[in-house]
Scaffold this motif. Structure first.
Motif, mmCIF file in Angstrom:
data_model
loop_
_atom_site.group_PDB
_atom_site.id
_atom_site.type_symbol
_atom_site.label_atom_id
_atom_site.label_comp_id
_atom_site.label_asym_id
_atom_site.label_seq_id
_atom_site.Cartn_x
_atom_site.Cartn_y
_atom_site.Cartn_z
ATOM 1 N N PHE A 1 1.003 -1.499 0.171
ATOM 2 C CA PHE A 1 0.076 0.093 -0.016
ATOM 3 C C PHE A 1 0.988 1.605 -0.139
ATOM 4 C CE2 PHE A 1 -4.377 -0.431 1.278
ATOM 5 C CZ PHE A 1 -4.740 -0.224 0.385
ATOM 6 N N PHE A 2 0.520 2.168 -0.923
ATOM 7 C CA PHE A 2 1.111 3.410 -1.250
ATOM 8 C C PHE A 2 2.874 3.546 -0.404
ATOM 9 C CE2 PHE A 2 -3.209 4.300 -0.421
ATOM 10 C CZ PHE A 2 -3.736 4.799 -1.285
ATOM 11 N N SER A 3 4.152 2.924 -1.406
ATOM 12 C CA SER A 3 5.033 2.096 -0.890
ATOM 13 C C SER A 3 6.108 3.578 -1.864
ATOM 14 C CB SER A 3 5.526 1.023 -0.768
ATOM 15 O OG SER A 3 4.580 0.381 -2.005
ATOM 16 N N SER A 4 5.139 3.843 -2.770
ATOM 17 C CA SER A 4 6.112 4.596 -3.324
ATOM 18 C C SER A 4 5.019 5.846 -4.339
ATOM 19 C CB SER A 4 7.080 4.044 -3.998
ATOM 20 O OG SER A 4 6.328 3.888 -5.566
ATOM 21 N N PHE A 5 5.900 7.109 -4.693
ATOM 22 C CA PHE A 5 4.399 7.931 -5.436
ATOM 23 C C PHE A 5 4.990 8.074 -7.126
ATOM 24 C CE2 PHE A 5 2.623 12.047 -6.423
ATOM 25 C CZ PHE A 5 1.534 11.885 -7.100
ATOM 26 N N SER A 6 4.285 8.078 -8.302
ATOM 27 C CA SER A 6 4.106 9.174 -9.407
ATOM 28 C C SER A 6 3.659 8.699 -9.750
ATOM 29 C CB SER A 6 5.417 7.579 -10.130
ATOM 30 O OG SER A 6 5.607 6.951 -10.982
ATOM 31 N N TRP A 7 3.545 9.591 -11.517
ATOM 32 C CA TRP A 7 2.180 9.523 -12.320
ATOM 33 C C TRP A 7 2.442 8.927 -13.164
ATOM 34 C CZ3 TRP A 7 -1.608 11.921 -9.896
ATOM 35 C CH2 TRP A 7 -1.984 12.542 -8.844
ATOM 36 N N ASP A 8 3.909 7.808 -13.191
ATOM 37 C CA ASP A 8 4.106 7.051 -14.887
ATOM 38 C C ASP A 8 3.479 6.342 -15.110
ATOM 39 O OD1 ASP A 8 6.621 8.970 -14.535
ATOM 40 O OD2 ASP A 8 7.749 7.235 -13.715
ATOM 41 N N ASN A 9 2.415 5.758 -14.467
ATOM 42 C CA ASN A 9 1.476 4.416 -14.407
ATOM 43 C C ASN A 9 0.040 5.360 -15.618
ATOM 44 O OD1 ASN A 9 2.933 2.245 -14.047
ATOM 45 N ND2 ASN A 9 2.277 2.696 -11.488
ATOM 46 N N LEU A 10 0.305 6.219 -15.153
ATOM 47 C CA LEU A 10 -1.579 7.568 -15.157
ATOM 48 C C LEU A 10 -1.137 7.471 -17.040
ATOM 49 C CD1 LEU A 10 -2.996 8.403 -12.922
ATOM 50 C CD2 LEU A 10 -3.773 7.627 -13.884
ATOM 51 N N VAL A 11 0.091 8.125 -16.924
ATOM 52 C CA VAL A 11 0.724 8.729 -18.185
ATOM 53 C C VAL A 11 1.013 7.699 -19.432
ATOM 54 C CG1 VAL A 11 2.614 9.931 -19.251
ATOM 55 C CG2 VAL A 11 1.677 10.943 -17.010
ATOM 56 N N ALA A 12 1.712 6.553 -18.548
ATOM 57 C CA ALA A 12 2.145 5.511 -19.938
ATOM 58 C C ALA A 12 0.104 5.190 -19.767
ATOM 59 C CB ALA A 12 2.391 3.961 -19.117
ATOM 60 N N ALA A 13 -0.832 5.214 -19.217
ATOM 61 C CA ALA A 13 -1.833 4.513 -19.512
ATOM 62 C C ALA A 13 -2.889 5.180 -20.428
ATOM 63 C CB ALA A 13 -3.078 3.901 -18.296
ATOM 64 N N TRP A 14 -2.871 6.439 -20.149
ATOM 65 C CA TRP A 14 -2.784 7.295 -21.006
ATOM 66 C C TRP A 14 -2.710 8.313 -22.658
ATOM 67 C CZ3 TRP A 14 -7.610 9.958 -20.051
ATOM 68 C CH2 TRP A 14 -7.806 10.692 -20.271
ATOM 69 N N THR A 15 -1.265 7.707 -22.440
ATOM 70 C CA THR A 15 -1.017 7.636 -23.967
ATOM 71 C C THR A 15 -0.562 6.567 -24.743
ATOM 72 O OG1 THR A 15 1.379 7.710 -22.495
ATOM 73 C CG2 THR A 15 0.336 9.800 -23.364
ATOM 74 N N VAL A 16 0.256 5.779 -24.159
ATOM 75 C CA VAL A 16 0.815 4.569 -24.945
ATOM 76 C C VAL A 16 -0.616 3.455 -24.846
ATOM 77 C CG1 VAL A 16 1.900 2.256 -25.075
ATOM 78 C CG2 VAL A 16 2.808 4.425 -23.469
ATOM 79 N N GLY A 17 -1.246 3.281 -23.337
ATOM 80 C CA GLY A 17 -2.443 2.401 -23.416
ATOM 81 C C GLY A 17 -4.169 2.814 -24.050
ATOM 82 N N LYS A 18 -3.553 3.870 -24.831
ATOM 83 C CA LYS A 18 -4.383 4.656 -25.036
ATOM 84 C C LYS A 18 -6.131 4.951 -24.132
ATOM 85 C CE LYS A 18 -3.999 2.606 -30.139
ATOM 86 N NZ LYS A 18 -4.882 2.020 -30.610
ATOM 87 N N PHE A 19 -6.376 4.937 -23.154
ATOM 88 C CA PHE A 19 -6.734 4.706 -22.404
ATOM 89 C C PHE A 19 -7.700 6.640 -22.718
ATOM 90 C CE2 PHE A 19 -5.508 1.018 -20.519
ATOM 91 C CZ PHE A 19 -7.190 0.952 -19.918
ATOM 92 N N SER A 20 -7.255 7.510 -22.832
ATOM 93 C CA SER A 20 -8.097 8.984 -23.381
ATOM 94 C C SER A 20 -8.801 8.514 -24.595
ATOM 95 C CB SER A 20 -6.740 9.653 -24.366
ATOM 96 O OG SER A 20 -5.533 9.334 -24.849
ATOM 97 N N ASP A 21 -8.124 6.881 -25.982
ATOM 98 C CA ASP A 21 -9.596 6.965 -26.928
ATOM 99 C C ASP A 21 -10.068 6.714 -26.079
ATOM 100 O OD1 ASP A 21 -7.670 8.332 -28.137
ATOM 101 O OD2 ASP A 21 -6.632 6.220 -29.528
#
Lengths: 307, 298
Positions: B70-90
């Motif tokens: 639980f909450f052992s580190s922090f970054s936005w990287d996963n969200l950015v990856a899902a949004w762009t590479v993972g096409k979740f914005s589409d």
């Protein structure tokens, strides 16, 4: 469909009503006809042919698909999983939901907050639920095994979704998590109408909590009780999303239900006719339950038990 | 119908009934025990959601080593990856493009049909009503396979309009049934008075009746929106190409492609459920009431 104005309205009005009525109903009827009734009739046709999705003139096989279905051991296995799903998946949320609703019933402060929290899982998409619970059941780093290890029950650690005998119950536990909040909210709304003086009177007469629940409260919320029962029962026949996402019917077909087996046949094996026949069976099985329970529920509410 | 009418009027936020009177000590113990139990149950309920948030907000390295701590580190990287590479914005855009029009169609058509079934009698109306009712009894499963070939033959397979129309048709049976109950509750005197004043039937519908069922339309909108947003089978079956994939089937396809990429998968899951949670936070009363009255559809 009673309408008091029906007989008293003059002819001119009635004619105007007919005209507007038909005009207002046409869009909905077109949608129902084209996207529901037509494919429904098609389904009946598909069930008597051997259709592979390509051949424009599929071979007529009569009741062949039905005969095959009755002789197919996987159908009976899938059906038995549906039955497990219906029994466990109906009783557990109702019992747990009723108990939590009773608990919440008397809570003055924060009741709304709890109700919101408990209800939340019910509105989440099955895909998301399946993914997260897959992590919780993860054999190596999943929370369930970690927690069991932490309290000294390492022997109970399992590959929850990987073991054929366990997987269906693991998915069921997830489904119970997702539906119980809904049952709680429904029961709570029914409990608001329960005559509290009756409950108090029973307490003074020496009835204990289970007796009060059984003799005083349950009869008063019976119609809602039947409604929840109908919903979970009928839903149990057509369960699909969560099993499809969590195991896809595996391991080795262990968690197949009629829905996933029908999907498999139609869309993976191109056995359209057979898949449709299986899907028809889901309907044939669930409709009598729905009608029977609906009748019962209506009769109960007509007795003035105040749902 | 009796049920629907009564349940709908239940105010779920009404003050609870008076609790038992007992010794104040016993009462206090009971109170604490009750709340302790409720807190535990509530934590158990939201635990999976916290798990999604926690895994989303980790650094990719941390996810690899310790995906579910639980909450052992922090970054936005996963969200950015899902949004762009993972096409979740589409996927998010497609979800909106599917859900908004199909919900609008359900509300408009169901309100119109519901009004007819409640207040505009004509010969043959009962038969039509039973046809609509049949839609509530027959599961989508039964006809989803023929519908696939039907859509294919008329060129609606793998198109947005096709999926929108199917989704809308799935909601119309219930919506009609639901709105009919609201219109049936309104007093006849209203329309009689309007008629005496010279209003046409259409004016009665639009100017007198419609404003009075606004709460029903609101509940139906929220209910239908959620059902369509969460719908998995329709996009899975009828949008197989992938160019119009919404969040639900997009998320499913994402799990198939790279099951080891837990970080972006968690982020994608969060993107999928976040709009629902936000909607629920603002409209929790409408949502729960919509579902309670919606329950009667069985």
């Amino acid at each position: 469909m009673s309408n008091a104005s029906r007989n008293t309205a003059p002819t001119v009005t009635r004619r105007a009503q007919t005209r507007l009525g038909i005009a207002l109903i046409i869009p909905a009827m077109i949608m129902v006809g084209f996207f529901f009734l037509f494919p429904l009739v098609q389904a009946l046709y598909f069930s008597v042919v051997d259709y592979d999705g390509l051949n424009p003139n599929p071979k007529f096989v009569g009741l062949g698909n039905f005969q095959e279905m009755l002789a197919d051991p996987e159908v009976w296995h899938a059906l038995s999983n549906n039955v497990i799903w219906i029994i466990v998946g109906t009783i557990s949320p109702i019992v747990i939901g009723l108990l939590i609703a009773m608990l919440l019933w008397t809570v003055r402060r924060g009741g709304v907050f709890y109700r919101i929290l408990f209800f939340l899982p019910h509105i989440l998409p099955g895909v998301a639920i399946g993914i997260v619970w897959g992590w919780i059941y993860d054999p190596v780093s999943g929370w369930l095994n970690q927690a069991l290890g932490a309290i000294g029950l390492k022997d109970l650690e399992k590959g929850w979704l990987g073991e054929p005998s366990l997987a269906i119950y693991a998915i069921l536990a997830t489904a119970i998590w997702a539906t119980t909040g809904f049952v709680i909210v429904i029961f709570l709304s029914a409990l608001r109408n329960v005559d509290i003086e009756l409950v108090d009177a029973a307490r003074i007469d020496g009835a204990n909590a289970p007796q009060r629940l059984w003799y005083i409260i349950l009869p008063q919320i019976m119609p809602v009780f039947m409604m929840v029962l109908t919903l979970t029962l009928v839903g149990g026949f057509s369960v699909f999303d969560i099993i499809f996402v969590m195991t896809g019917g595996g391991p080795a077909n262990a968690t197949n239900v009629l829905g996933t087996y029908a999907y498999q046949n139609a869309f993976s094996l191109n056995r359209i006719g057979y898949g449709t026949t299986l899907a028809l069976m889901i309907t044939v099985l669930s409709i009598p339950f729905a009608i029977f329970l609906n009748r019962l529920q209506r009769r109960l509410s007509l007795q003035g038990m105040g749902a | 119908m009796t049920n629907l009418a009564t349940i709908r009027k239940v105010d779920i936020d009404a003050p609870p009934p008076p609790t038992m009177r007992g010794g104040s000590k016993r009462k206090r113990g009971l109170f604490l025990g009750k709340h302790a139990l409720l807190v535990i149950l509530a934590l158990g309920t939201i635990f999976p959601i916290l798990l999604v948030i926690s895994t989303t907000l980790k650094t990719p390295q941390d996810v690899r080593v310790n995906p579910f701590g639980f909450f052992s580190s922090f970054s936005w990287d996963n969200l950015v990856a899902a949004w762009t590479v993972g096409k979740f914005s589409d996927y998010l855009l497609n979800s909106i493009l599917l859900t908004v029009p199909s919900t609008a169609i359900v509300i408009v058509f169901s309100t119109m049909a519901g009004y007819t079934f409640a207040r505009l009698p004509f010969r043959g109306r009962t038969v039509l009503f039973y046809l609509v009712l049949l839609g509530l009894l027959v599961p989508f499963f039964t006809y989803m396979i023929p519908l696939y070939y039907q859509l294919r033959s008329i060129g609606l397979l793998d198109t947005l309009p096709g999926a929108i129309l199917v989704m809308a048709s799935l909601g119309i049976a219930f919506g009609t049934f639901f709105m009919r109950a609201f219109f049936s509750d309104l007093p006849v005197e209203l329309e009689q008075a309007a008629r005496v004043d010279g209003a046409s039937e259409f004016q009665i519908f639009v100017k007198i009746m419609l404003p009075l069922v606004r709460s029903g339309m609101g509940a139906l909108t929220v209910f239908t929106f959620l059902a369509n947003w969460n719908n998995f089978l329709v996009p899975l079956l009828y949008l197989p190409g992938g160019s119009f994939r919404p969040l639900t089937s997009g998320l499913y396809m994402f799990t198939g492609g790279r099951s080891l990429d837990i970080g972006p998968l968690a982020a994608g899951t969060l993107i999928t459920i976040l709009p629902i949670i936000v909607l629920f936070a603002f409209l929790q009363k409408q949502v729960t009431e919509g579902f309670i009255s919606g329950a009667v559809k069985g």
